[in-house]
Scaffold this motif. Sequence first.
Motif, mmCIF file in Angstrom:
data_model
loop_
_atom_site.group_PDB
_atom_site.id
_atom_site.type_symbol
_atom_site.label_atom_id
_atom_site.label_comp_id
_atom_site.label_asym_id
_atom_site.label_seq_id
_atom_site.Cartn_x
_atom_site.Cartn_y
_atom_site.Cartn_z
ATOM 1 N N VAL A 121 0.842 -1.202 0.000
ATOM 2 C CA VAL A 121 0.000 0.000 0.000
ATOM 3 C C VAL A 121 0.878 1.253 0.000
ATOM 4 O O VAL A 121 0.644 2.207 -0.747
ATOM 5 C CB VAL A 121 -0.939 -0.001 1.226
ATOM 6 C CG1 VAL A 121 -1.597 1.349 1.395
ATOM 7 C CG2 VAL A 121 -1.993 -1.077 1.076
ATOM 8 N N MET A 138 2.606 1.659 -3.366
ATOM 9 C CA MET A 138 1.672 2.145 -4.383
ATOM 10 C C MET A 138 1.380 3.614 -4.191
ATOM 11 O O MET A 138 0.894 4.275 -5.102
ATOM 12 C CB MET A 138 0.344 1.399 -4.265
ATOM 13 C CG MET A 138 0.296 0.057 -4.879
ATOM 14 S SD MET A 138 -1.398 -0.556 -4.656
ATOM 15 C CE MET A 138 -1.159 -1.783 -3.442
ATOM 16 N N LEU A 152 -0.853 4.725 -1.879
ATOM 17 C CA LEU A 152 -2.259 4.915 -1.521
ATOM 18 C C LEU A 152 -2.346 5.362 -0.068
ATOM 19 O O LEU A 152 -1.556 4.938 0.757
ATOM 20 C CB LEU A 152 -3.024 3.603 -1.708
ATOM 21 C CG LEU A 152 -3.242 3.170 -3.150
ATOM 22 C CD1 LEU A 152 -4.071 1.909 -3.201
ATOM 23 C CD2 LEU A 152 -3.935 4.271 -3.936
ATOM 24 N N PRO A 153 -3.322 6.204 0.248
ATOM 25 C CA PRO A 153 -3.434 6.664 1.620
ATOM 26 C C PRO A 153 -4.098 5.615 2.497
ATOM 27 O O PRO A 153 -4.846 4.798 1.973
ATOM 28 C CB PRO A 153 -4.355 7.888 1.497
ATOM 29 C CG PRO A 153 -5.199 7.610 0.318
ATOM 30 C CD PRO A 153 -4.338 6.795 -0.623
ATOM 31 N N PRO A 154 -3.891 5.628 3.793
ATOM 32 C CA PRO A 154 -2.910 6.466 4.459
ATOM 33 C C PRO A 154 -1.578 5.738 4.528
ATOM 34 O O PRO A 154 -1.504 4.644 5.047
ATOM 35 C CB PRO A 154 -3.505 6.592 5.867
ATOM 36 C CG PRO A 154 -4.251 5.308 6.076
ATOM 37 C CD PRO A 154 -4.633 4.771 4.733
ATOM 38 N N PHE A 188 2.012 7.714 0.269
ATOM 39 C CA PHE A 188 1.003 8.665 -0.209
ATOM 40 C C PHE A 188 1.442 10.103 0.050
ATOM 41 O O PHE A 188 1.319 10.962 -0.830
ATOM 42 C CB PHE A 188 -0.336 8.409 0.484
ATOM 43 C CG PHE A 188 -1.352 9.477 0.204
ATOM 44 C CD1 PHE A 188 -1.942 9.574 -1.041
ATOM 45 C CD2 PHE A 188 -1.691 10.404 1.173
ATOM 46 C CE1 PHE A 188 -2.875 10.563 -1.305
ATOM 47 C CE2 PHE A 188 -2.618 11.405 0.916
ATOM 48 C CZ PHE A 188 -3.203 11.484 -0.323
ATOM 49 N N GLY A 206 0.655 -1.052 -8.203
ATOM 50 C CA GLY A 206 -0.571 -1.739 -7.814
ATOM 51 C C GLY A 206 -0.697 -3.066 -8.544
ATOM 52 O O GLY A 206 -1.039 -4.088 -7.958
#
Lengths: 481, 499
Positions: free
Chosen positions: A378, A381, A383-385, A389, A419
């Motif tokens: 994650v 990638m 992506l939050p949180p 990110f 991703g």
Amino acid sequence: MIPSPMPGLSLEMLVVAVPLLGAICCFLWPGRSVLPGLFTSVAVTATVIGLGWQVMQHGVLRHALGGWQAPLGIDLQADGLSLLMLTMTAVVGLAVSIYSSAYFGREKAASFWPLWCFLWAALNALFLSADIFNLYVTLELLGLAAVALVALAGDTDALSAAMRYLLVSLTGSLFYLLGVALLYHGFGTLDMVLLGRTMAATPPAWAAMGLMSVGLLLKTALFPLHFWLPPAHAGAPAPVSALLSALVVKASFYILIRLWLLVFPFPGPAPGQLLGLLGTAAILWGGMQALRQTRLKLLVAYSTVVQIGYLFLAFPLAATIGWHGAIYLLLSHAVAKTAMFLATGNILFHGGHDRIADLDRVARHLPLTLGAFALAGVSLMGLPPSGGFISKWLLLEASIRSGQWWWAMPLIAGGLLTGAYVFRVIGHAFTPSDLPRTSRAVPLRMEWTALLMAMLAIALGLIASWPLALMDTGLPFGGGT
Amino acid sequence: MLPDPLMPLLVVLSSLLAGLVIFFLPEDRVRTRTLLNLGGALVKIVLVAFMFHGLYQGAHHYETRMPLLPGLDLVLRADAMAMLFVVLSAGLWLVTTVYAIGYLEGSPHRSRFFGFFSLCVTASVGVALAGNLITFLLFYEMLTLVTYPLIVHRETEAARRAGRAYLVYTIAGGALLLIAVTWLYTLTDTLEFTARGFVSALDSSHHGALVAIFVLLIAGLGVKAALIPLHGWLPQAMVAPAPVSALLHAVAVVKAGAFGILRVVYDVFGIEFSARLGLLLPLAVLAAATIIYGSVRALFQDDLKRRLAFSTVSQVSYIVLGAAVIGPVATIGSLAHLIHQGVMKITLFFCAGNLAEELGIHRISEMDGVGRRMPWTMAAFTIGAFGMIGVPPMAGFISKWYLGLGALEAGQGWVIAVLAASSLLNAAYFLPILHAAWFRSPSGAWPDDRLQGHGETAFALLAPPVITALLTLALGLLALVPFSPVNWAYLITTLEYGP
């Protein structure tokens, strides 16, 4: 800048000396090197915390070794950026130490611990160095320790990867050293601040900049100079891979940023744009290669190539928030990639293989490890949180604010590619199969260190304001608005 | 008494913490897990009710604020529009939890399932309470990620394919959203949701950029809201277990997209400014096209869950359509439908789950006479279906009434035609199901009558659809009492259109 309270023995010195002492102890007691090794990692972490406390209280610290000031002596300097690097090293170092205490057998441990403590000392010294020659020395020490660690696995692949790594590392240092010589000849000093003040756009200065940059890019493995990285990082034992990806490649990047901001303030837009382009190529190429891999460890190694590409997107943007984004990416990648390599190590430890297509059973038997891999993914990638990110946001913001919106595209494309390859792995872990497998139990310590590091990568997405504020202590990015 | 700034955070944490603990529970600790699930859901409802009461009194301001980045905060704020979605999420979570506990009894990986299930609700509630766009983005992406393991829960090849399609759509949509939000931030230096929008003050030289940002935002949100042509993942995702489909279609993913569009239209751009930029008519046309397309596709599905999925594609766009028609009455219809669609659709999916679980029925062609075997389930289904068609006095009628009235008020008569066509299509794909279930005789003996003498199915599976069916009736009959969705929508509307 304040004089240290204890002139002989400062915390900056201890931060380097403690791991060095630890290396010697581990070397002297090869049979039981785990204990001094673990003790050293705790002690180093404690000294870094102490140093951090001092920097937060007093601002930038500078310590002249033996009482000799620059340009004659060696200065150790700790500003906000150095401190963040040291902290990152300590966090990753502590996790890898705990993991390694369970991972290595007796024989391997005897070689691992002295080398690792030595590597740690070199890293800490590098992050505290204020002059370009001292940086060369630490870079060389770092390279040698890293090569020895890659060879630790002992099989043919690892040895040939280590050999290649050695040649690359030496070549890189050599380029860098040539640049140092040119600068010393031209400007009569090695101290970065002094050099920056007297710098002029002369041909030797340009040549020095080119040589040093190429040497450092080679060591940082920026596309197309990344060829050595995947075999070296994938061939090494898992905790070593974590150290290499999280810390070692960052060291040369750190030097490059320092040089770029302090010493060579004249390059104009072209070199920055070039580095940005190479970064973009690294993101796309690395991402594509990662997608094609059939072995998990190679996939994770190629993901490092991608993430290094991201770091270089800050150069064309040349804005403070851009640098903040790159540094924050460096930190969060260090944590996330450690988690990912350690998780991969667990998978290998458990099933004896890392073929992605056969990962099915991992979800059953190693849920914590799978969780660590996913959470680290994650962050990678963006992506939050997650820390990833925050850095992606800052880089995006910098690219739009500076009117160079096209640099947003590699950021977005890289995220999508990441991703794709992360979920390729996770998807396989959700497919059941009935093949009987041999497996051995993974010590809980190894699972938890991976998971905790992954959680930290997520947490970095929620506590960003503190490191971002610290980053500006001593204004390392002051010149780059 | 709890301090106001803590309340929204606690609402989010109540399911987050429950979920995190559940992950680490061994598979066989059924009672502890049930306790955590229901406890978390109940605590959340109590907290929400408490906030609702406080807001109604008007003396409270529930806002949690934490620094995220320099100049940007993580904001959870219980404003009027947030409460609408929070009440829906918290309420339907409780019902769905009961259902899921019954549905998954004895099946493997329950700790994983309920862990992600709780995280999924956490993300929905976070989306609801987000006080600015970056907080919204954060929970919106979290929702994408935590839903994936629920969709692939069965670990079959079809599930994996559906999961992949879902990710491709939603992650790409998330990327568009990220670009749009960052771009907007560089123009406005704020992302706080404000009633009547915060971008209208920008210089007119930025209007081109604003149009582009609006398009990117709608595209990013339209993926989850299943606007055509971005709806492809939704019918595939129905391979997930029934409680997941129920949650996905009624509360979590699809609703998050629709709610995001409401936020963008009302609280980022402001409805009047959106109209001034000429953005509303294309949005309305897109929504109308989705309504018709979804209904037509639903007509041709034999798989019950697939038919329901296409029906969702169609019904969720009512919300978007209402938002794209300027005028307070249409807004009320749109906001009320956010709740109404959720309650009706969850009923239908619960019933579909019961048919599959109890009798192994997946296709409409297998449903002959099922009303006699499972009368309660089919009665609930019937109420839900009538609601969808818009038969008075069900909840769906109220939504359509306000939407139609609003369209007339805005002078957009064509919307009425769309609503009428859609109602006809709804009737065309729901009535044959009802006819088959009630009036045809079963083609053979039911495959598994193990529960004969114990009612038609387990109590935990029967109670949820019956409750939501009754709620569908109540929402229609009591549409104008205080605290009803319509009533609450009035309150929001006065904020969005000013005095």
